[in-house]
Design a protein around this motif. Structure first.
Motif, mmCIF file in Angstrom:
data_model
loop_
_atom_site.group_PDB
_atom_site.id
_atom_site.type_symbol
_atom_site.label_atom_id
_atom_site.label_comp_id
_atom_site.label_asym_id
_atom_site.label_seq_id
_atom_site.Cartn_x
_atom_site.Cartn_y
_atom_site.Cartn_z
ATOM 1 N N ALA A 239 0.581 -1.665 0.108
ATOM 2 C CA ALA A 239 0.361 0.000 0.034
ATOM 3 C C ALA A 239 0.976 1.059 0.110
ATOM 4 O O ALA A 239 1.802 1.087 0.608
ATOM 5 C CB ALA A 239 -1.185 -0.249 1.391
ATOM 6 N N SER A 240 0.536 2.327 -0.876
ATOM 7 C CA SER A 240 1.281 3.339 -1.061
ATOM 8 C C SER A 240 0.970 4.485 1.065
ATOM 9 O O SER A 240 1.751 5.653 0.999
ATOM 10 C CB SER A 240 0.791 4.008 -1.786
ATOM 11 O OG SER A 240 -1.086 4.758 -1.760
ATOM 12 N N GLY A 241 -0.452 3.963 1.618
ATOM 13 C CA GLY A 241 -0.091 5.046 2.816
ATOM 14 C C GLY A 241 -1.122 5.544 2.787
ATOM 15 O O GLY A 241 -1.049 6.608 3.373
ATOM 16 N N GLU A 242 -1.664 5.972 1.354
ATOM 17 C CA GLU A 242 -2.623 7.155 0.820
ATOM 18 C C GLU A 242 -4.482 7.235 1.680
ATOM 19 O O GLU A 242 -4.267 5.590 2.129
ATOM 20 C CB GLU A 242 -2.976 7.060 0.294
ATOM 21 C CG GLU A 242 -2.024 7.736 -1.060
ATOM 22 C CD GLU A 242 -1.648 9.043 -0.638
ATOM 23 O OE1 GLU A 242 -2.249 9.937 -1.055
ATOM 24 O OE2 GLU A 242 -0.209 10.000 -0.806
ATOM 25 N N THR A 243 -4.656 7.218 2.447
ATOM 26 C CA THR A 243 -5.852 7.171 3.394
ATOM 27 C C THR A 243 -7.448 7.978 2.862
ATOM 28 O O THR A 243 -8.137 8.207 3.436
ATOM 29 C CB THR A 243 -5.989 6.815 4.933
ATOM 30 O OG1 THR A 243 -5.014 8.338 5.027
ATOM 31 C CG2 THR A 243 -4.454 6.351 5.208
ATOM 32 N N GLY A 244 -6.610 9.662 2.311
ATOM 33 C CA GLY A 244 -7.783 9.884 1.835
ATOM 34 C C GLY A 244 -8.233 9.827 0.411
ATOM 35 O O GLY A 244 -8.970 8.540 0.280
ATOM 36 N N THR A 245 -9.082 10.584 1.037
ATOM 37 C CA THR A 245 -10.998 10.414 0.010
ATOM 38 C C THR A 245 -11.292 11.478 -0.832
ATOM 39 O O THR A 245 -12.336 11.678 -1.849
ATOM 40 C CB THR A 245 -12.771 10.136 1.189
ATOM 41 O OG1 THR A 245 -12.328 11.476 1.020
ATOM 42 C CG2 THR A 245 -11.526 9.008 2.088
ATOM 43 N N GLU A 246 -10.432 11.481 -1.585
ATOM 44 C CA GLU A 246 -10.092 12.961 -2.790
ATOM 45 C C GLU A 246 -10.757 12.329 -4.168
ATOM 46 O O GLU A 246 -10.328 11.565 -4.350
ATOM 47 C CB GLU A 246 -8.484 13.405 -3.406
ATOM 48 C CG GLU A 246 -8.868 14.534 -3.312
ATOM 49 C CD GLU A 246 -7.351 14.622 -4.381
ATOM 50 O OE1 GLU A 246 -7.416 15.712 -5.345
ATOM 51 O OE2 GLU A 246 -6.487 15.315 -3.995
ATOM 52 N N ASP A 247 -11.675 13.460 -5.088
ATOM 53 C CA ASP A 247 -12.293 12.455 -6.492
ATOM 54 C C ASP A 247 -13.475 11.206 -5.579
ATOM 55 O O ASP A 247 -13.072 10.736 -6.379
ATOM 56 C CB ASP A 247 -11.170 12.130 -6.686
ATOM 57 C CG ASP A 247 -11.590 12.670 -8.381
ATOM 58 O OD1 ASP A 247 -12.270 13.393 -8.270
ATOM 59 O OD2 ASP A 247 -11.006 11.947 -9.757
ATOM 60 N N MET A 248 -13.423 11.209 -4.526
ATOM 61 C CA MET A 248 -14.594 10.002 -4.443
ATOM 62 C C MET A 248 -15.687 10.742 -3.453
ATOM 63 O O MET A 248 -15.401 11.617 -3.033
ATOM 64 C CB MET A 248 -13.696 9.511 -2.868
ATOM 65 C CG MET A 248 -12.241 8.624 -3.770
ATOM 66 S SD MET A 248 -11.593 7.589 -2.515
ATOM 67 C CE MET A 248 -12.956 5.537 -2.015
ATOM 68 N N VAL A 249 -16.999 9.966 -3.137
ATOM 69 C CA VAL A 249 -17.939 10.689 -2.825
ATOM 70 C C VAL A 249 -18.409 9.429 -2.265
ATOM 71 O O VAL A 249 -17.971 8.309 -2.176
ATOM 72 C CB VAL A 249 -19.101 11.200 -3.613
ATOM 73 C CG1 VAL A 249 -18.803 11.832 -4.992
ATOM 74 C CG2 VAL A 249 -19.168 9.335 -4.547
ATOM 75 N N LEU A 250 -18.709 9.996 -1.010
ATOM 76 C CA LEU A 250 -20.016 8.798 0.409
ATOM 77 C C LEU A 250 -21.320 8.238 0.096
ATOM 78 O O LEU A 250 -21.912 9.639 -0.302
ATOM 79 C CB LEU A 250 -19.327 9.963 1.791
ATOM 80 C CG LEU A 250 -20.184 8.961 2.707
ATOM 81 C CD1 LEU A 250 -18.989 7.988 2.870
ATOM 82 C CD2 LEU A 250 -20.449 9.892 3.981
ATOM 83 N N ILE A 251 -20.948 6.865 -0.030
ATOM 84 C CA ILE A 251 -22.406 6.685 -0.063
ATOM 85 C C ILE A 251 -23.137 6.317 0.257
ATOM 86 O O ILE A 251 -22.223 5.342 1.445
ATOM 87 C CB ILE A 251 -22.017 5.339 -2.179
ATOM 88 C CG1 ILE A 251 -21.078 5.730 -2.430
ATOM 89 C CG2 ILE A 251 -23.502 4.516 -2.202
ATOM 90 C CD1 ILE A 251 -21.605 7.087 -3.378
ATOM 91 N N PRO A 252 -24.169 6.376 1.191
ATOM 92 C CA PRO A 252 -24.730 6.055 1.901
ATOM 93 C C PRO A 252 -25.292 4.730 2.461
ATOM 94 O O PRO A 252 -25.449 4.348 1.480
ATOM 95 C CB PRO A 252 -25.972 6.690 3.003
ATOM 96 C CG PRO A 252 -26.332 7.230 0.716
ATOM 97 C CD PRO A 252 -25.461 6.933 -0.165
#
Length: 390
Positions: free
Chosen positions: A89-102
């Protein structure tokens, strides 16, 4: 190894080779003969489609028949996919360019397709999802960071292809190559070509490039390639249930993910095939092939291209009978894979259809329909997107 069955394309008989998916002609063919590894890669078309009755929909029976839609096998590289397990894993944990699906409860499946029955109630937890398919630019960053080599780029082992001359066993992938005239839809060999040197970097073959196409979905990725990218990005592939819940956009089960009309307001809002398949693409939606991401409107959740453009890998193994007894909460697919058309092949679910789907040829862009693909295979209309746990 004995072949479990033969299948017919036009006047030629084919049999799966010991590598779970490669199909070699048993007769000399105009495509080069038995020894040329001319593989039919129908990744985007995904089910035996043997309807119990034609009374449900005459159109479905004609456009989604076994002769038209079955994924008859892909070039496999078993033994060459271990590299995926080495990716860290790259260690990335962000949600940039993602959307939260309820999270929520929804009706999953479709009565229109044999392997999408029955409609059943499913509950999924909330999750983050990529707004669009993984692009060439994003995949290039992964390759640069990890030096990963995709399955389509790796050498083939002659031991895995007994009887095929070693000089014919060259890395490559399946490319849609339309004929110059109208042909019978019974023979997919007429528009699919195994192209030496085709890969994510060279989508149409070694002379092609992704330069200037950085914002288009990456293609020619196998399940192993997609899973390796997802692991590196600190994400994972979506479950089939998550994918369909997200595609519905909170609007429930409808004919198309965007609604009941094929062309709302007279406009095409998904990248599929218009015209006379496979030789006359009318390009009414503006694209003959892949479209850059975000070219069409997003769904109510802010997700792009949940219909058409490229098929997308899911993390679930494929079985046509899974819905009969699938869990009601957060189903993750069966524990084993089975496709009656290729009993020995390990296949995973694909969703969404591609730019090659049409009402003439295959209608698997419709809501609730399913695709399937052999684990180590790819083509120029197959990509993926990722999710992350909430």
């Amino acid at each position: 190894m004995k072949h479990s069955k033969l299948w017919k394309a036009g006047s030629k008989w084919f049999a799966p080779n010991p590598l779970k998916g490669t199909l070699l002609s048993r007769k000399k063919s105009p495509l080069g003969g038995w020894g040329q590894l001319m593989v039919v890669v129908i990744t985007f078309l995904a089910i035996s489609c043997n309807s119990e009755t034609k009374s449900t929909s005459e159109q479905t029976a004609e456009t989604d028949s076994g002769a038209h839609c079955v994924a008859k096998g892909m070039p496999s590289r078993s033994g060459a996919i271990r590299q995926a397990a080495l990716v860290t894993a790259s260690g990335e944990t962000g949600t940039e360019d993602m959307v939260l699906i309820p999270g929520g409860t929804f009706q999953m499946g479709s009565d229109e397709f044999p392997d999408s029955r029955p409609l059943h109630t499913v509950k999924v937890d909330g999750f983050w999802m990529d707004k669009h398919e993984v692009t060439n630019a994003e995949f290039a960053r992964f390759v640069e960071a990890t030096k990963y080599v995709t399955v389509a780029e790796r050498p083939l082992n002659p031991k895995d292809y007994p009887g095929v001359p070693a000089d014919k066993l060259v890395p490559g992938s399946a490319v849609f190559t339309p004929p110059n005239q109208q042909i019978s839809l019974e023979n997919p060999l007429a528009w699919w070509q195994y192209v030496a040197g085709a890969s994510w970097k060279h989508p149409a073959g070694p002379q092609s490039t992704i330069q200037g196409h950085e914002n288009e979905p990456v293609v020619h990725v196998s399940y192993e390639d997609a899973a390796a990218y997802a692991k590196w990005a600190g994400k994972r592939l979506p479950t089939e249930a998550e994918w369909e819940f997200a595609a519905q956009g909170g609007k429930g089960n409808r004919k198309y993910y965007w609604g009941e009309e094929l062309k709302p307001g007279g406009k095409w809002i998904a990248n599929i095939y218009q015209g006379n398949f496979p030789n006359q693409n009318a390009k009414e939606d503006g694209f003959a092939g892949i479209a850059p991401v975000r070219s069409f409107p997003a769904n109510p959740y802010g997700l792009y291209d949940m219909d058409g453009n490229v098929w997308e890998w899911c993390q679930d193994l494929y079985r046509p009978d899974y819905y009969r007894n699938s869990p009601k909460e957060n189903p993750k697919g069966p524990t084993d894979s089975y496709d009656p058309d290729e009993p020995g092949a390990v296949k995973y679910v694909q969703r969404g259809g591609s730019f090659l789907c049409s009402d003439q040829y295959c209608i698997r862009y419709k809501a609730g329909s399913r695709g399937k693909g052999e684990v180590s295979s790819g083509s120029d209309n197959l990509g993926f997107r990722c999710v992350r746990n909430q």
